[in-house]
Design an enzyme around this catalytic site. Structure first.
Site, PDB file in Angstrom:
ATOM      1  CE  LYS A 226      -3.092   3.058   0.676  1.00 22.52           C
ATOM      2  NZ  LYS A 226      -4.440   3.382   0.440  1.00 22.52           N
ATOM      3  CB  CYS A 280      -3.618   8.649  -0.056  1.00 25.91           C
ATOM      4  SG  CYS A 280      -5.353   8.477   0.294  1.00 25.91           S
TER       5      CYS A 280
END
Ligand code: SAJ
Length: 469
Positions: A226, A280
């Site tokens: 991720k 993010c």
């Protein structure tokens, strides 16, 4: 409870859609996930500590804009299988599956703030039934080793046996705001586990709503994947921004360089602009850097890319100061109209928006700033939000495109030009407009990587060479 007995009964509940699910956190990821699971046939409770958010959800209202989300919310509420809930007891009692989708922000020192995750975990563990097996899935982005060194020890301390009375998986969300439903229901998923059975249970659950491939791996690999994905994107955008800076120095048009370089079959330069925002890309590279720092490894490439992207709003402000100076205007006497303030186009999300950073930089330099964003209703800190495009651009010396919303791309440049003061500058922060079209409307075109005078300079160089003996 015998290991396989517990597993089999939970697997049957998942397969037969009898498993009762609670999702902690009803934000950008938790809400769409809850609705997709509901649409797949499950009874899902969407828990959030924010009372006003739950009230809105009960009324069928979503605070952020996502294609199809409000419609799906209404459909799910009508089915009676989705319940938004702010009462801990009502939400967490008697559940089979707990999914944590709360935020994991980065602290000022670059370290992860796992506070929300740990509070959610605490709530789950104080409600998990001891007599029936449960599955706990963490969707929130976490740094490598969090599952092994933070989550698992907490479970063990509380007397839970992994793979027996509780099954545990890390399944990081990988959907892009603006395309959440589409990417959550069609995208590939990575499931991190340390035992096979937890992997199988999570796969059974996720395959009920995603058409994408599901790959099962170790906790730590999933955690790293991720962070690597978002760091990869951040570094690539930084590369585009570095190319833009080189173009400014060399008086070359970055749009043309990009277009020509991208004709090469193995080159794909992303768009430069006023910087990188969102929740993010602005944090995950720091999680990655932080997770290896104690190993004496210095990932300078990733650090420098982040720093370069962070300095772009300041650089953009300097470009605007210089462009206005060139036409004899000082910041204190100039008005800048910023159109679009979200972190990227077609979303309502202003978190870490580079457009907001640019506004603060412009104000610091003495500019008056007016703002218009058709997707934003509440003015962020220090920002005066105009009610119409006309109100924002009237008397402006500079128009800034801060987010490339489809609605903004359709604006009539001729009409806007008429409302501006003389010699207006058009700063395309997102490289979303055609330079020629902007210039034909009577603006001086400017953007990161496009020096205002590039065409004149190129003409001059051409003439110089032609006249040389
Ligand atoms: N941006 C550029 N140039 C580009 C592309 C983007 O300057 O060529 C800027 C955008 O304007 C924005 C920022 O980068 O400010 C980030 O936007 P994005 O669309 O690249 O990504 P996010 O933050 O909306 O979503 C990302 C996605 N990750 C990847 O594409 C690797 C998404 O799949 C993740 O789920 C999401 O982060 C997340 O939640 O981690």
């Amino acid at each position: 409870m015998g290991e396989l007995g517990g597993y089999q009964s939970l697997l049957s509940k998942i397969r037969e859609k009898r498993a009762k699910i609670v999702i902690l956190g009803q934000g950008y990821i938790g809400l769409p996930l809850a609705l997709l699971l509901c649409r797949a046939g499950y009874h899902v409770t969407g828990f959030d500590i924010k009372e006003s958010l739950i009230k809105d959800l009960k009324e069928g209202k979503v605070k952020f804009s996502e294609v199809g989300l409000e419609e799906l919310l209404k459909e799910c509420l009508a089915s009676g299988r989705y319940s938004p809930e702010d009462s801990v007891e009502r939400a967490l009692s008697n559940r089979d599956i707990y999914i944590i989708a709360v935020q994991t922000p980065v602290k000022i020192n670059g370290r992860p703030n796992l506070g929300y995750l740990l509070s959610a975990l605490e709530l789950v563990l104080s409600h998990v039934r001891r007599y029936a097996p449960s599955l706990l899935v963490i969707e929130s982005t976490v740094p490598p080793k969090t599952m092994e060194e933070v989550v698992m020890p907490i479970l063990e301390e509380r007397g839970f046996y992994l793979g027996d009375d509780i099954f545990l998986a890390y399944c990081p969300e990988r959907a892009m705001p603006g395309r959440l439903l589409q990417e959550l229901s069609g995208g590939n998923r990575i499931i991190g586990v340390i035992d096979e059975l937890s992997g199988k249970l999570t796969e059974a659950l996720y395959s009920s709503f995603t058409k994408g491939n599901i790959r099962i791996t170790h906790f730590r690999t999933a955690e790293l994947v991720k962070l690597v994905e978002n760091s990869y994107r951040d570094v690539n955008i930084a590369f585009a921004n570095a190319v833009a800076l080189a173009c400014e120095a060399l008086d070359v048009d970055v749009d043309e360089v990009r277009a020509l370089a991208n004709l090469h079959p193995r080159v794909n330069i992303l768009k430069p602009g006023i910087g990188v925002g969102g929740s993010c890309l602005t944090k995950d590279p720091y999680f990655l850097l932080n997770s290896v720092s104690s190993h004496g490894i210095n990932l300078d490439l990733i650090r420098v890319a982040r720093k370069l992207n962070e300095m772009l709003p300041k650089h953009a402000a300097e470009l605007i100061v210089n462009a206005l100076k060139a036409v004899g205007k000082r910041p204190e006497e100039s008005l800048v109209a910023v159109l679009g303030i979200t972190y990227k186009g077609n979303v309502r999300d202003c978190r870490n928006s580079p457009a907001l950073e640019l506004i603060y930089e412009l104000k610091e330099r003495g500019f008056s700033v007016r703002v218009y964003d058709p997707l934003v209703n509440e003015a962020p800190r220090g920002v005066y939000l105009c009610r119409s495009l006309e109100e924002a651009v009237k008397g402006a010396d500079c128009i800034v495109i801060g987010a490339e919303h489809s609605q903004l791309l359709k604006i009539n440049l001729d009409e806007i030009r008429v409302l501006c003061r003389d010699s207006p500058v058009f700063f395309d922060g997102k490289h979303a407009f055609d330079r020629k079209v902007v210039e034909e409307a009577g603006f001086e075109y400017l953007s990161v990587g496009c020096p205002a005078n590039v065409i004149e300079i190129l003409k001059e160089i051409a003439e110089h060479h032609i006249h040389e003996p």
